[in-house]
Design an enzyme around this catalytic site. Structure first.
Site, short mmCIF file in Angstrom:
data_model
loop_
_atom_site.label_atom_id
_atom_site.label_comp_id
_atom_site.label_asym_id
_atom_site.label_seq_id
_atom_site.Cartn_x
_atom_site.Cartn_y
_atom_site.Cartn_z
N LYS A 97 7.43 -11.60 -21.49
CA LYS A 97 6.01 -11.26 -21.60
C LYS A 97 5.52 -11.65 -22.98
O LYS A 97 6.15 -11.33 -23.99
CB LYS A 97 5.84 -9.75 -21.40
CG LYS A 97 6.18 -9.33 -19.97
CD LYS A 97 5.67 -7.95 -19.68
CE LYS A 97 5.94 -7.51 -18.25
NZ LYS A 97 6.62 -8.40 -17.35
N ASP A 131 5.73 -14.38 -17.83
CA ASP A 131 5.15 -13.42 -16.88
C ASP A 131 3.64 -13.30 -17.12
O ASP A 131 3.16 -13.60 -18.22
CB ASP A 131 5.76 -12.02 -17.09
CG ASP A 131 7.19 -11.91 -16.59
OD1 ASP A 131 7.64 -12.77 -15.82
OD2 ASP A 131 7.86 -10.93 -17.00
N MET A 132 2.91 -12.83 -16.10
CA MET A 132 1.48 -12.57 -16.32
C MET A 132 1.26 -11.07 -16.39
O MET A 132 1.78 -10.32 -15.57
CB MET A 132 0.63 -13.20 -15.22
CG MET A 132 -0.85 -13.20 -15.54
SD MET A 132 -1.27 -14.06 -17.08
CE MET A 132 -1.43 -15.75 -16.49
N ARG A 182 4.77 -19.38 -10.63
CA ARG A 182 5.18 -18.28 -9.76
C ARG A 182 3.89 -17.63 -9.24
O ARG A 182 2.99 -17.33 -10.03
CB ARG A 182 5.98 -17.26 -10.57
CG ARG A 182 6.36 -16.02 -9.78
CD ARG A 182 6.64 -14.84 -10.68
NE ARG A 182 7.87 -14.93 -11.42
CZ ARG A 182 8.07 -14.26 -12.57
NH1 ARG A 182 7.13 -13.50 -13.10
NH2 ARG A 182 9.21 -14.36 -13.21
N LYS A 185 1.37 -11.15 -6.08
CA LYS A 185 0.15 -10.44 -5.67
C LYS A 185 -0.54 -9.82 -6.88
O LYS A 185 -1.76 -9.80 -6.96
CB LYS A 185 0.49 -9.37 -4.63
CG LYS A 185 0.91 -9.98 -3.28
CD LYS A 185 1.03 -8.95 -2.18
CE LYS A 185 1.56 -9.61 -0.91
NZ LYS A 185 1.79 -8.64 0.18
N GLY A 186 0.23 -9.28 -7.84
CA GLY A 186 -0.36 -8.64 -9.02
C GLY A 186 0.01 -7.18 -9.07
O GLY A 186 -0.09 -6.48 -8.07
N ALA A 187 0.45 -6.69 -10.24
CA ALA A 187 1.08 -5.37 -10.33
C ALA A 187 0.31 -4.37 -11.19
O ALA A 187 0.76 -3.25 -11.34
CB ALA A 187 2.49 -5.53 -10.89
N ARG A 286 5.80 0.56 -12.37
CA ARG A 286 5.13 -0.45 -11.54
C ARG A 286 5.85 -0.62 -10.20
O ARG A 286 5.22 -0.80 -9.16
CB ARG A 286 5.01 -1.79 -12.29
CG ARG A 286 3.97 -1.76 -13.40
CD ARG A 286 3.55 -3.15 -13.82
NE ARG A 286 4.61 -3.88 -14.48
CZ ARG A 286 4.91 -3.77 -15.77
NH1 ARG A 286 4.22 -2.98 -16.57
NH2 ARG A 286 5.89 -4.47 -16.28
N ARG A 287 7.18 -0.50 -10.22
CA ARG A 287 7.93 -0.60 -8.97
C ARG A 287 7.63 0.60 -8.06
O ARG A 287 7.58 0.48 -6.85
CB ARG A 287 9.45 -0.67 -9.23
CG ARG A 287 9.92 -1.80 -10.12
CD ARG A 287 9.67 -3.19 -9.60
NE ARG A 287 8.35 -3.74 -9.62
CZ ARG A 287 7.74 -4.36 -10.64
NH1 ARG A 287 8.33 -4.48 -11.78
NH2 ARG A 287 6.52 -4.86 -10.51
C1 LIG Z 1 10.09 -12.20 -8.93
C2 LIG Z 1 8.82 -11.44 -9.15
C3 LIG Z 1 8.13 -11.58 -10.34
C4 LIG Z 1 6.94 -10.89 -10.53
N1 LIG Z 1 6.21 -11.13 -11.68
C5 LIG Z 1 5.01 -10.56 -11.83
C6 LIG Z 1 4.16 -10.89 -12.91
O1 LIG Z 1 4.49 -11.73 -13.76
N2 LIG Z 1 2.95 -10.27 -13.01
C7 LIG Z 1 2.52 -9.36 -12.07
O2 LIG Z 1 1.40 -8.85 -12.19
N3 LIG Z 1 3.31 -9.02 -11.03
C8 LIG Z 1 4.54 -9.59 -10.89
N4 LIG Z 1 5.32 -9.25 -9.80
C9 LIG Z 1 4.95 -8.08 -8.96
C10 LIG Z 1 3.98 -8.44 -7.86
O3 LIG Z 1 2.71 -8.68 -8.42
C11 LIG Z 1 3.88 -7.31 -6.81
O4 LIG Z 1 3.45 -6.14 -7.44
C12 LIG Z 1 5.19 -7.01 -6.11
O5 LIG Z 1 5.90 -8.18 -5.83
C13 LIG Z 1 4.94 -6.27 -4.77
O6 LIG Z 1 4.21 -7.07 -3.91
P1 LIG Z 1 4.83 -7.88 -2.68
O7 LIG Z 1 4.38 -9.30 -2.87
O8 LIG Z 1 6.26 -7.72 -2.59
O9 LIG Z 1 4.04 -7.38 -1.42
P2 LIG Z 1 3.75 -5.93 -0.83
O10 LIG Z 1 2.75 -6.16 0.23
O11 LIG Z 1 3.41 -4.99 -1.94
O12 LIG Z 1 5.13 -5.51 -0.22
C14 LIG Z 1 5.68 -6.12 0.93
C15 LIG Z 1 6.91 -5.33 1.35
O13 LIG Z 1 7.92 -5.49 0.34
C16 LIG Z 1 8.59 -4.28 0.09
N5 LIG Z 1 8.37 -3.89 -1.31
C17 LIG Z 1 7.45 -4.37 -2.16
N6 LIG Z 1 7.56 -3.83 -3.37
C18 LIG Z 1 8.57 -2.95 -3.29
C19 LIG Z 1 9.19 -2.08 -4.22
N7 LIG Z 1 8.79 -1.98 -5.49
N8 LIG Z 1 10.23 -1.33 -3.78
C20 LIG Z 1 10.68 -1.41 -2.50
N9 LIG Z 1 10.13 -2.23 -1.58
C21 LIG Z 1 9.10 -2.99 -1.97
C22 LIG Z 1 8.05 -3.27 1.07
O14 LIG Z 1 8.87 -3.30 2.20
C23 LIG Z 1 6.68 -3.82 1.39
O15 LIG Z 1 6.25 -3.42 2.65
C24 LIG Z 1 6.48 -9.98 -9.56
C25 LIG Z 1 7.18 -9.83 -8.36
C26 LIG Z 1 8.31 -10.56 -8.12
C27 LIG Z 1 9.00 -10.43 -6.82
#
Ligand SMILES: Cc1cc2nc3c(=O)[nH]c(=O)nc-3n(C[C@H](O)[C@H](O)[C@H](O)COP(=O)(O)OP(=O)(O)OC[C@H]3O[C@@H](n4cnc5c(N)ncnc54)[C@H](O)[C@@H]3O)c2cc1C
Length: 305
Positions: A97, A131-132, A182, A185-187, A286-287
């Site tokens: 970051k 990372d964003m 990469r 969706k956004g966290a 965030r997780r």
């Molecule tokens: C490799 C990686 C790098 C990332 N880097 C960034 C970044 O740089 N900036 C940023 O803003 N965000 C980042 N994220 C986080 C991202 O923005 C989402 O918040 C996160 O990935 C959850 O969204 P999803 O795409 O999995 O879809 P969702 O629709 O949220 O989830 C789909 C399904 O995945 C499972 N799931 C999702 N999250 C979890 C969890 N925490 N625990 C258990 N099960 C889960 C569930 O079964 C859910 O139904 C990153 C994510 C990944 C995978």
């Protein structure tokens, strides 16, 4: 956005809660999402994932730094990470970051620190992903990414967040660089002026961004645990004849591990983002916000002891 997600993301900023959770943290179950508190803890985790056929990246968790000296310590730690990856022959790159490298102190400082690490990674044949973070950092982050690419650094990538309205435009601006992007969706907690509040809209935006990136000629990391989107990426790349070397799936350590291995068995590259470090509180929150059911997992661990 669900009310619970909002509450958890707001709690991510609470120092009281942070003190409590850091104290009981690994017992509460942070170990499901974090590879340990030290690099020595993380190395065997990274090796085990590699042995299972998964690529990995690692991050020294931490976001705020107070002064230039602290950022130099972070740079030194990442140099050590890159050297250790090389010595241990891990299939691991680094994701970091820019706020950890001083972005909120001075953009030039963050850029100098990043340039040093990207050059060090290049000397070792490795790669650095930026990372964003929150939307207020997007302009400066993309400026720094562009500066590095335009000054000849190839081994660096960026992230675009589908929830931000601006991301389609940012992608179009970056495509001439044949970027490594990469897509996520956004966290973070973002206002409705800049980001889609509804999950359905974010999912639609994700697919649009992913497909534009896959077609755009660079490298696309499809970073999601959303199986429908993953299958869509597979059918889209097949239809368009986009080879497997031009994209990979990315997921988080501790999330959908069986899906990760299934995709490897189907012949796709899967990278597992596997962070470590003592400063894991905000990452963990965030997780939890992404899947409030994870809170139950943590609470069960608390009761079990
Ligand atoms: C490799 C990686 C790098 C990332 N880097 C960034 C970044 O740089 N900036 C940023 O803003 N965000 C980042 N994220 C986080 C991202 O923005 C989402 O918040 C996160 O990935 C959850 O969204 P999803 O795409 O999995 O879809 P969702 O629709 O949220 O989830 C789909 C399904 O995945 C499972 N799931 C999702 N999250 C979890 C969890 N925490 N625990 C258990 N099960 C889960 C569930 O079964 C859910 O139904 C990153 C994510 C990944 C995978």
């Amino acid at each position: 956005m669900s009310a619970l997600r909002r509450v958890i993301l707001a709690a991510a900023e609470s120092t009281h809660l942070q003190r409590f959770v850091q104290k009981y943290g690994f017992r509460l179950g942070a170990a499901r999402f974090v590879a340990g508190e030290t690099l020595d803890d993380a190395v065997p985790v990274l090796r085990r994932l590699n042995d299972d056929g998964l690529l990995t990246n690692t991050t020294l968790l931490g976001e705020g730094v107070r002064d230039e000296a602290e950022t130099r310590a972070v740079v030194a730690a990442y140099r050590e990470v890159l050297d250790r990856i090389d010595a241990e022959e891990l299939r691991t790159n680094v994701a970091l970051k820019l706020t950890h490298l001083g972005l909120t102190i001075d953009e030039d400082l963050a850029q100098r620190n990043l340039t040093e690490l990207v050059a060090h990674a290049a000397a070792l044949g490795n790669f650095v992903r930026i990372d964003m973070e929150e939307s207020r950092h997007v302009d400066s982050t993309l400026r720094i990414y562009r500066h590095l690419r335009e000054s000849g650094h190839e081994n660096v990538g960026a992230v675009l967040q589908a929830y931000l309205f601006r991301s389609d435009g940012d992608l179009a601006d970056l495509l001439p660089l044949a970027p490594s992007l990469r897509i996520v969706k956004g966290a973070y907690l973002e206002p409705a002026e800049v980001a889609y509040p509804g999950k359905g809209d974010v999912d639609v935006a994700y697919v649009r961004l992913m497909e534009a990136s896959l077609e755009g000629g660079g490298f696309t990391a499809v970073a999601t645990h959303d199986e429908a989107i993953i299958e869509r990426a597979i059918s889209f790349t097949r239809q368009r004849g986009i080879p497997n070397e031009r994209f990979q799936f990315q997921m988080l350590y501790g999330v959908r591990p069986r899906l990760q291995l299934d995709l490897v068995r189907r012949g796709y590259d899967v990278l597992v983002a596997t962070p470590y470090g003592p400063d894991w509180y905000r990452y963990l929150m965030r997780r939890l916000a992404e899947r409030p059911a994870n809170l139950l997992f943590l609470l069960r661990n608390l009761v079990r002891d």
